[in-house]
Motif scaffolding. Structure first.
Motif, mmCIF file in Angstrom:
data_model
loop_
_atom_site.group_PDB
_atom_site.id
_atom_site.type_symbol
_atom_site.label_atom_id
_atom_site.label_comp_id
_atom_site.label_asym_id
_atom_site.label_seq_id
_atom_site.Cartn_x
_atom_site.Cartn_y
_atom_site.Cartn_z
ATOM 1 N N GLY A 1 1.828 -0.645 0.646
ATOM 2 C CA GLY A 1 2.985 0.014 0.055
ATOM 3 C C GLY A 1 3.942 -0.990 -0.555
ATOM 4 N N LYS A 2 4.202 -2.043 0.161
ATOM 5 C CA LYS A 2 5.113 -3.084 -0.335
ATOM 6 C C LYS A 2 4.495 -3.820 -1.525
ATOM 7 C CE LYS A 2 7.849 -7.066 1.181
ATOM 8 N NZ LYS A 2 8.199 -7.972 2.305
ATOM 9 N N LEU A 3 3.169 -4.069 -1.445
ATOM 10 C CA LEU A 3 2.478 -4.756 -2.537
ATOM 11 C C LEU A 3 2.516 -3.905 -3.804
ATOM 12 C CD1 LEU A 3 0.787 -7.120 -3.568
ATOM 13 C CD2 LEU A 3 -1.244 -6.027 -2.598
ATOM 14 N N LYS A 4 2.226 -2.624 -3.666
ATOM 15 C CA LYS A 4 2.258 -1.726 -4.822
ATOM 16 C C LYS A 4 3.662 -1.667 -5.417
ATOM 17 C CE LYS A 4 1.401 3.043 -6.286
ATOM 18 N NZ LYS A 4 0.911 4.376 -5.921
ATOM 19 N N ALA A 5 4.665 -1.600 -4.568
ATOM 20 C CA ALA A 5 6.049 -1.535 -5.052
ATOM 21 C C ALA A 5 6.427 -2.800 -5.813
ATOM 22 C CB ALA A 5 6.996 -1.320 -3.876
ATOM 23 N N ALA A 6 5.993 -3.956 -5.298
ATOM 24 C CA ALA A 6 6.325 -5.233 -5.952
ATOM 25 C C ALA A 6 5.653 -5.346 -7.312
ATOM 26 C CB ALA A 6 5.910 -6.388 -5.049
ATOM 27 N N SER B 1 4.507 -2.789 -9.166
ATOM 28 C CA SER B 1 5.076 -1.750 -10.029
ATOM 29 C C SER B 1 6.400 -2.213 -10.631
ATOM 30 C CB SER B 1 5.289 -0.459 -9.238
ATOM 31 O OG SER B 1 4.062 0.094 -8.810
ATOM 32 N N LYS B 2 7.232 -2.838 -9.813
ATOM 33 C CA LYS B 2 8.514 -3.357 -10.301
ATOM 34 C C LYS B 2 8.293 -4.427 -11.358
ATOM 35 C CE LYS B 2 12.757 -5.656 -8.743
ATOM 36 N NZ LYS B 2 13.469 -6.254 -7.577
ATOM 37 N N ALA B 3 7.332 -5.312 -11.113
ATOM 38 C CA ALA B 3 7.070 -6.411 -12.050
ATOM 39 C C ALA B 3 6.503 -5.903 -13.376
ATOM 40 C CB ALA B 3 6.102 -7.410 -11.413
ATOM 41 N N LYS B 4 5.685 -4.847 -13.317
ATOM 42 C CA LYS B 4 5.067 -4.325 -14.529
ATOM 43 C C LYS B 4 5.955 -3.328 -15.260
ATOM 44 C CE LYS B 4 0.150 -5.086 -13.609
ATOM 45 N NZ LYS B 4 -0.112 -5.859 -14.841
ATOM 46 N N GLY B 5 6.913 -2.744 -14.546
ATOM 47 C CA GLY B 5 7.813 -1.810 -15.181
ATOM 48 C C GLY B 5 7.322 -0.381 -15.178
#
Length: 391
Positions: A234-239, A241-245
């Motif tokens: 979950g944390k990896l996906k969030a990080a 997703s944030k980086a890719k926009g």
């Protein structure tokens, strides 16, 4: 490598193009030969008294290509283009499109000129795993030359016009009849013949020879791996997703191969040695993110900073692509893939699966070695490759 040719099925196809579709589909049915748009095929045929090259259209997959997926281009134009000393990508695309006898057909493959200068009716090109595994080893050129003494061996050259020009220059006064095929170092293999079946058979035979060599000299044992390390998906996906926009779709690969790959010593060096074939880079980026501890945000930030340095080192007037990673190798866990949707993630997963085995096998041959950083950048930012993603 299984030969899929079926005489009864093949007898149904009487035209040059229909038979070309059939053998293209045969090549596409073997993942060990091509993946997701990889490779290209062609046939030369007479149309209204003029020789026409029917070459795979850009954006089509060999496994599903139909007659309308081939671009009909005038051979006379392509052969004149091969003689040019320089040709920009945009001019190549424009001139090839202008030379098509059906303007509604897709853009011709970037290798159309190369297909034209090979003086045989049928030309097959694949990125066969076994061939690129051997050529992507530190002893690759030597091993390929020993295994394929009657092939024309080309050290890595940028695909497209530059590659066609190189081969055109190398084959002046060349005995094509004594040549069994072409192997492009770090890239793939061409076979050809005036008969569709023989060209296909040559491809299967050549790749089978490489597969036998790997079985004897580069066997990989996938020891069962105990997965003790966890990752907060979950944390990896969030990080990411944030980086890719945008919110990414994820897929976790914990196959025996992925776990074995992720358990290697010095993972940060082992798993960051570049792509298996040049065109993979538009899907994978040059390297993955390596995650060896729980500090996900710091690892993603470091990856992005490194990517920006890579871009700044080689960029001239290009615009930087999204610097976030497309996949992560998690120490002792496996591989996590990211994409805009499930289809993109599955395509990426197939490419990485084949890459992992190739890296492990090439290491048995003296060490895996991909194309250079500068060549990687040229492929990643090549406008003709980027156009494939837009499709």
């Amino acid at each position: 490598m299984k030969n899929l040719w079926d005489d009864k099925e093949a007898s149904k196809y009487t035209s040059d193009l229909d038979l070309r579709v059939y053998t293209s589909n045969l090549l596409g049915r073997s993942d060990e030969l091509v993946l997701h748009g990889g490779g290209n095929t062609s046939v030369k045929s007479m149309v209204d008294g003029e020789e026409i090259l029917y070459v795979k259209g850009s954006g089509w997959d060999l496994v599903s290509i139909k007659a309308e997926g081939f671009s009909p281009v005038k051979m006379s134009t392509l052969l004149e283009m091969a003689k040019l000393k320089s040709l920009s990508d945009s001019d190549m695309v424009t001139q090839q499109k202008a030379a098509m006898i059906d303007k509604s057909a897709p853009n011709p493959s970037v290798e159309a000129i190369l297909h034209a200068i090979i003086p045989f009716k049928v030309v097959d090109h694949t990125h066969a795993d076994a061939i690129v595994t051997i050529s992507n080893s530190k002893n690759g050129l030597k091993l390929i030359n020993e295994l394929f003494p009657n092939f024309l061996i080309i050290p890595y050259v940028m695909p497209g016009f530059i590659l066609a020009q190189k081969i055109y220059e190398m084959t002046q006064n060349f005995d094509w009849d004594a040549c069994e095929g072409i192997i492009l170092h770090n890239h793939g293999i061409f076979t050809f013949d005036n008969d569709a079946k023989r060209s296909y058979d040559k491809m299967i035979d050549a790749v089978s020879l490489a597969e036998y060599f790997l079985a004897e000299n580069a066997a990989v044992s996938l020891a069962s791996q105990e997965v003790n390390t966890k990752v907060d998906l979950g944390k990896l996906k969030a990080a990411i997703s944030k980086a890719k926009g945008y919110e990414v779709t994820t897929k976790v690969n914990q196959s025996s191969l992925a776990k074995h790959y992720a358990s290697q010593d010095d993972l940060a060096t082992f798993a960051t040695r570049g792509v298996l074939t040049p065109e993979h880079i538009i899907r994978t980026k040059r390297i993955p993110l390596i995650l060896e501890d729980e500090n996900i945000d710091a690892a993603v930030e470091a990856y992005i900073n490194d990517y920006k340095k890579y871009f700044q080192t080689f960029a001239t007037d290009e615009i930087c692509l999204n610097p976030a990673p497309n996949y992560v190798v998690v120490k002792n866990v496996g591989v996590v893939l990211f994409g805009k949707n499930e289809k993109e993630v599955n395509v990426l997963g197939d490419v990485i699966e084949h890459t992992m085995m190739a890296v492990l096998r090439a290491d048995k041959l003296g060490g895996y070695e991909s194309i250079s950083l500068s060549d990687s950048f040229d492929m990643e930012y090549w406008e003709l490759e980027q156009a494939k993603l837009k499709k």
